[in-house]
Design a protein around this motif. Structure first.
Motif, PDB file in Angstrom:
ATOM      1  N   ALA A   1       0.827  -1.206   0.000  1.00  0.00           N
ATOM      2  CA  ALA A   1       0.000   0.000   0.000  1.00  0.00           C
ATOM      3  C   ALA A   1       0.863   1.258   0.000  1.00  0.00           C
ATOM      4  O   ALA A   1       0.592   2.216  -0.749  1.00  0.00           O
ATOM      5  CB  ALA A   1      -0.933  -0.003   1.204  1.00  0.00           C
ATOM      6  N   VAL A   2       1.912   1.282   0.826  1.00  0.00           N
ATOM      7  CA  VAL A   2       2.775   2.464   0.910  1.00  0.00           C
ATOM      8  C   VAL A   2       3.462   2.731  -0.417  1.00  0.00           C
ATOM      9  O   VAL A   2       3.495   3.876  -0.905  1.00  0.00           O
ATOM     10  CB  VAL A   2       3.816   2.284   2.034  1.00  0.00           C
ATOM     11  CG1 VAL A   2       4.944   3.321   1.910  1.00  0.00           C
ATOM     12  CG2 VAL A   2       3.158   2.416   3.397  1.00  0.00           C
ATOM     13  N   ASN A   3       4.001   1.695  -1.042  1.00  0.00           N
ATOM     14  CA  ASN A   3       4.738   1.898  -2.287  1.00  0.00           C
ATOM     15  C   ASN A   3       3.826   2.250  -3.455  1.00  0.00           C
ATOM     16  O   ASN A   3       4.151   3.124  -4.264  1.00  0.00           O
ATOM     17  CB  ASN A   3       5.575   0.656  -2.610  1.00  0.00           C
ATOM     18  CG  ASN A   3       6.808   0.545  -1.733  1.00  0.00           C
ATOM     19  OD1 ASN A   3       7.714   1.364  -1.811  1.00  0.00           O
ATOM     20  ND2 ASN A   3       6.834  -0.448  -0.862  1.00  0.00           N
ATOM     21  N   LEU A   4       2.679   1.601  -3.548  1.00  0.00           N
ATOM     22  CA  LEU A   4       1.756   1.924  -4.628  1.00  0.00           C
ATOM     23  C   LEU A   4       1.138   3.306  -4.431  1.00  0.00           C
ATOM     24  O   LEU A   4       1.016   4.084  -5.383  1.00  0.00           O
ATOM     25  CB  LEU A   4       0.658   0.865  -4.731  1.00  0.00           C
ATOM     26  CG  LEU A   4       1.090  -0.499  -5.267  1.00  0.00           C
ATOM     27  CD1 LEU A   4      -0.105  -1.439  -5.357  1.00  0.00           C
ATOM     28  CD2 LEU A   4       1.760  -0.362  -6.635  1.00  0.00           C
ATOM     29  N   ALA A   5       0.751   3.617  -3.186  1.00  0.00           N
ATOM     30  CA  ALA A   5       0.176   4.933  -2.916  1.00  0.00           C
ATOM     31  C   ALA A   5       1.215   6.029  -3.128  1.00  0.00           C
ATOM     32  O   ALA A   5       0.905   7.108  -3.663  1.00  0.00           O
ATOM     33  CB  ALA A   5      -0.368   4.985  -1.489  1.00  0.00           C
ATOM     34  N   GLY A   6       2.455   5.756  -2.728  1.00  0.00           N
ATOM     35  CA  GLY A   6       3.513   6.747  -2.933  1.00  0.00           C
ATOM     36  C   GLY A   6       3.759   7.002  -4.404  1.00  0.00           C
ATOM     37  O   GLY A   6       3.873   8.157  -4.837  1.00  0.00           O
ATOM     38  N   LEU A   7       3.835   5.933  -5.192  1.00  0.00           N
ATOM     39  CA  LEU A   7       4.045   6.100  -6.630  1.00  0.00           C
ATOM     40  C   LEU A   7       2.879   6.839  -7.267  1.00  0.00           C
ATOM     41  O   LEU A   7       3.074   7.747  -8.089  1.00  0.00           O
ATOM     42  CB  LEU A   7       4.227   4.723  -7.278  1.00  0.00           C
ATOM     43  CG  LEU A   7       4.393   4.716  -8.804  1.00  0.00           C
ATOM     44  CD1 LEU A   7       5.620   5.528  -9.217  1.00  0.00           C
ATOM     45  CD2 LEU A   7       4.505   3.286  -9.320  1.00  0.00           C
TER      46      LEU A   7
END
Length: 391
Positions: free
Chosen positions: A348-354
């Motif tokens: 979630a963190v990596n996809l939301a950040g991207l």
């Protein structure tokens, strides 16, 4: 959705530069998020370089293209004035980033009763001497962690404004730049910091990588092809060397936990490959990687015009707002991972950040496009905004 993003990509550019720069910005976000498992796969864990080297080299390349053309057309004074204007924009962005990031971290530390945030990010001096810290930040002498890349770029771009006349004499430019690099490393020469602190990125050393990017941008492609030709045996050796370095790095860093003790001499040498003064091994690594990418990724590669690549190309073309947003987002990602470090949260963190970084790039591109339609069209042969991305 992806089609709409593709329409925001500025055409008429070498999309390889924007694509790689977009990847570097995403890597910076990942590396600035402690506990992010994806960080084990970024450049800093597999090579004697990281996204910063990529960013500075491509910043020099972009500056050489944009301001070099302006220099040829209008002369040194107008070109230097445009560079100075860009320096001012970067300075304002840095101070804004400093204020907001300090507020973000300070509020989080107080709300969560976690003063370690301030210590880890070198923000505790701000709590002890807020007025002096603000003054030193304005002078670029105080640089908390994660807020040291823009001061580096401000400094090298300011030096570039003075060196613009040398763009037409690349060998002299490289010679003077190399001389300054050797003096800075040999004499431990660097701009002064606040108190005992130093600039984490010494601009007197890092300017060499920027200057190399400028020269590569201004060089004739045919001349470059003759001087730096493709050779599959050299490429194979280069790949083997990069793989060997990746293995050695991980053996030295993680070997003791698995019962393997690396040779003391090897560990000591790796510890001396400093980032502050751009160690020659780091410089050689990024240049070797650039040679490989330039030959293995053709400028007309079809995927660069695809919808997936457009995500990173768009980020690369709007790098200043994307970079600043990434600093804020990385700390939010840290807070989220501290709540739960499991795989769902990691994803979630990596996809939301991207997604957030791409959204910032899209909004910035749309706004810039709207503004450009209200401005007078640029003279033929000149980019609409020289250096608007990273210099």
């Amino acid at each position: 959705m992806l089609g709409a993003l593709s329409s925001l990509v500025r055409p008429g550019r070498d999309l390889r530069v924007d694509f790689v720069r977009g990847l570097a910005l995403w890597f910076i976000f990942i590396d600035h998020t402690p506990g992010n498992l994806l960080g084990k796969l970024t450049l800093r864990n597999v090579a004697l370089m990281d996204a910063t080297e990529v960013f500075v080299l491509l910043a020099g390349y972009a500056s050489g293209l944009a301001y070099g053309r302006l220099l040829e057309r209008e002369g040194w004074a107008p070109a230097a004035a445009r560079v100075a204007g860009r320096v001012g924009t970067l300075y304002v962005a840095h101070i804004f980033l400093f204020v907001v990031f300090t507020a973000q971290v300070g509020y989080s530390a107080a709300l969560l009763d976690h003063a370690a945030y301030l210590d880890e990010l070198a923000l505790d001096p701000f709590g002890q001497e807020p007025y002096r810290a603000m003054l030193e930040a304005l002078l670029l002498r105080y640089q908390p962690h994660f807020l040291d890349i823009l001061p580096l770029y401000i400094a090298v771009l300011a030096m570039f404004a003075l060196a613009l006349p040398l763009v037409a004499r690349p060998l002299l430019l490289l010679g003077l730049s190399l001389g300054l690099y050797l003096i800075a490393r040999g004499l431990d020469l660097a701009p002064p910091g606040w108190g005992d602190a130093e600039w984490f990125f010494n601009p007197l050393a890092w300017q060499l990588l920027f200057a190399i990017g400028v020269v590569l941008a201004r060089a004739d492609p045919a001349w470059l092809a003759r001087r730096l030709p493709w050779n599959r045996w050299v490429a194979a050796l280069a790949v083997l060397a990069l793989v060997a370095v990746a293995v050695l790095l991980n053996l030295v860093w993680h070997g003791p936990a698995r019962g393997w003790e690396p040779p003391a001499a090897l560990a000591a040498w790796l510890a001396g490959v400093d980032k502050t003064g751009l160690h020659p091994a780091r410089l050689a690594t990024v240049l070797l990687a650039a040679w490989l990418v330039a030959h293995l990724l053709p400028a007309q590669a079809g995927f660069l015009s695809g919808r997936l690549a457009a995500l990173f190309v768009l980020m690369g073309q709007q790098s200043l707002p994307v970079f600043c947003s990434g600093i804020f987002l990385s700390f939010l990602g840290r807070l989220a991972i501290e709540v739960s470090a499991g795989l769902p949260m990691q994803v979630a963190v990596n996809l939301a950040g991207l997604a957030a970084l791409v959204a910032v790039g899209a909004v910035s591109a749309w706004y810039g496009g709207e503004g450009s339609r209200r401005r007078k069209p640029p003279a033929p042969g000149l980019p609409a905004q020289p250096g608007a991305v990273t210099g």
